[in-house]
Motif scaffolding. Structure first.
Motif, mmCIF file in Angstrom:
data_model
loop_
_atom_site.group_PDB
_atom_site.id
_atom_site.type_symbol
_atom_site.label_atom_id
_atom_site.label_comp_id
_atom_site.label_asym_id
_atom_site.label_seq_id
_atom_site.Cartn_x
_atom_site.Cartn_y
_atom_site.Cartn_z
ATOM 1 N N ASP A 141 -6.545 -3.955 -6.374
ATOM 2 C CA ASP A 141 -6.816 -3.468 -5.025
ATOM 3 C C ASP A 141 -6.019 -4.324 -4.045
ATOM 4 O O ASP A 141 -6.286 -5.512 -3.891
ATOM 5 C CB ASP A 141 -8.317 -3.585 -4.740
ATOM 6 C CG ASP A 141 -8.698 -3.123 -3.339
ATOM 7 O OD1 ASP A 141 -7.800 -2.745 -2.555
ATOM 8 O OD2 ASP A 141 -9.909 -3.153 -3.024
ATOM 9 N N ARG A 142 -5.039 -3.730 -3.378
ATOM 10 C CA ARG A 142 -4.169 -4.485 -2.484
ATOM 11 C C ARG A 142 -4.942 -5.181 -1.364
ATOM 12 O O ARG A 142 -4.555 -6.256 -0.908
ATOM 13 C CB ARG A 142 -3.093 -3.550 -1.896
ATOM 14 C CG ARG A 142 -2.205 -4.201 -0.853
ATOM 15 C CD ARG A 142 -1.388 -5.353 -1.416
ATOM 16 N NE ARG A 142 -0.946 -6.268 -0.377
ATOM 17 C CZ ARG A 142 -1.174 -7.576 -0.377
ATOM 18 N NH1 ARG A 142 -1.861 -8.142 -1.343
ATOM 19 N NH2 ARG A 142 -0.724 -8.332 0.600
ATOM 20 N N THR A 143 -6.053 -4.611 -0.922
ATOM 21 C CA THR A 143 -6.800 -5.208 0.184
ATOM 22 C C THR A 143 -7.422 -6.547 -0.189
ATOM 23 O O THR A 143 -7.851 -7.301 0.681
ATOM 24 C CB THR A 143 -7.907 -4.263 0.674
ATOM 25 O OG1 THR A 143 -8.870 -4.055 -0.375
ATOM 26 C CG2 THR A 143 -7.327 -2.920 1.107
ATOM 27 N N ILE A 155 0.833 -1.203 0.000
ATOM 28 C CA ILE A 155 0.000 0.000 0.000
ATOM 29 C C ILE A 155 0.868 1.253 0.000
ATOM 30 O O ILE A 155 0.533 2.257 -0.628
ATOM 31 C CB ILE A 155 -0.951 -0.019 1.218
ATOM 32 C CG1 ILE A 155 -2.003 -1.125 1.037
ATOM 33 C CG2 ILE A 155 -1.620 1.336 1.408
ATOM 34 C CD1 ILE A 155 -2.939 -1.298 2.202
#
Length: 273
Positions: A227-229, A162
């Motif tokens: 999306d890293r999440t 992130i």
């Protein structure tokens, strides 16, 4: 006296270092140790540039660096001589004089890493900080199939930290192999460049797939999400090695066997997919 440019190939165990890059605070880094040793031999302050900076706990079997000096020294001084001033977990393994237009970072055509996973019911002691241990059984065939989606040019937003400061998440993965060697599973990745935590995030996703916790299709679902999440756990740094950087042949950068050295030797210049 005109300056000369020297290229070095450096091996290091990153276990006790706060990464490659020298820092303002009083912490041990590989760059700081290497610059100290080089300055002793050159008899002047030396600054170095590397092909690819590594994080805290990450290793290298063939990190490529360059520096400039006005001191006249035989090549053995930049290897054996420098090593006498380095701690046991850092060593220069090759050196050469190169043209003034060579740059360890900007001249690199590709970079290559290996991520080494050790499967066993019991945690390792001798290689405790040299491999990533899992007690789970991993299916390397599922991991290999999942890794195919990473090859090519992609937006790797889901696979970078992130806090990654790269201007663009676009990278080109040229080869990605997954190979089982006894109790080791080795992820071998070559790309034009890498994002922060990119390989460790690959490893985290592939280990979950290999353990049967996620389907093979999950790797691409994460990739497409940007999306890293959505990407799961970042794997530990212990199993990660910088193993090669490729340059145009006219630069005459020394070549050394791919590491890490506890793996079986394979005489190859590039991945075969």
């Amino acid at each position: 006296m005109s300056k000369k440019k020297v290229v070095l190939v450096v091996e290091y165990d990153g276990s006790r270092y706060k990464g490659w890059q020298a820092q303002k605070f009083d912490v041990d880094t590989v760059q700081e140790k290497l610059e100290f040793a080089l300055s002793k031999i050159a008899n002047h302050s030396v600054g170095v540039v590397c092909a690819g900076r590594t994080d805290s706990g990450v290793h290298a079997s063939s990190q490529v660096v360059h520096f400039e000096t006005h001191s006249e020294r035989p090549l053995r001084a930049w290897t054996l001589g420098v090593n006498t001033h380095l701690p046991p977990d850092i060593a220069v393994v090759a050196a050469n004089y190169v043209s003034p237009d060579f740059h360890a970072r900007f001249s690199a055509l590709t970079r290559r890493y290996r991520y080494v996973i050790y499967q066993s019911e019991f945690r390792p002691a001798v290689l405790a900080k040299a491999v990533t241990w899992t007690y789970k059984h991993l299916d390397e065939n599922k991991m290999r199939e999942a890794a195919k989606c990473f090859v090519g040019e992609h937006d790797f937003s889901s696979y970078r930290a992130i806090g990654c400061q790269a201007n663009s998440p676009i990278r080109t993965v040229l080869n990605f192999s997954v190979e089982k060697l006894g109790q080791y599973i080795v992820l071998d990745i070559r790309a034009n460049a890498f994002l922060h935590h990119m390989i460790r995030n690959f490893a985290g996703v592939l280990m979950a797939i290999g353990a049967g916790e996620k389907p093979v299709s999950w790797a691409k679902q994460v990739l497409d999400a940007r999306d890293r999440t959505q990407g799961g756990v970042t794997a530990p740094p212990h199993g990660l090695y910088f193993v090669d950087a490729q340059y145009a042949s006219e630069f005459c950068v020394p070549q050394v066997p791919l590491g890490p050295h506890f793996l079986p030797f394979r005489d190859e210049a590039v991945l075969d997919g």
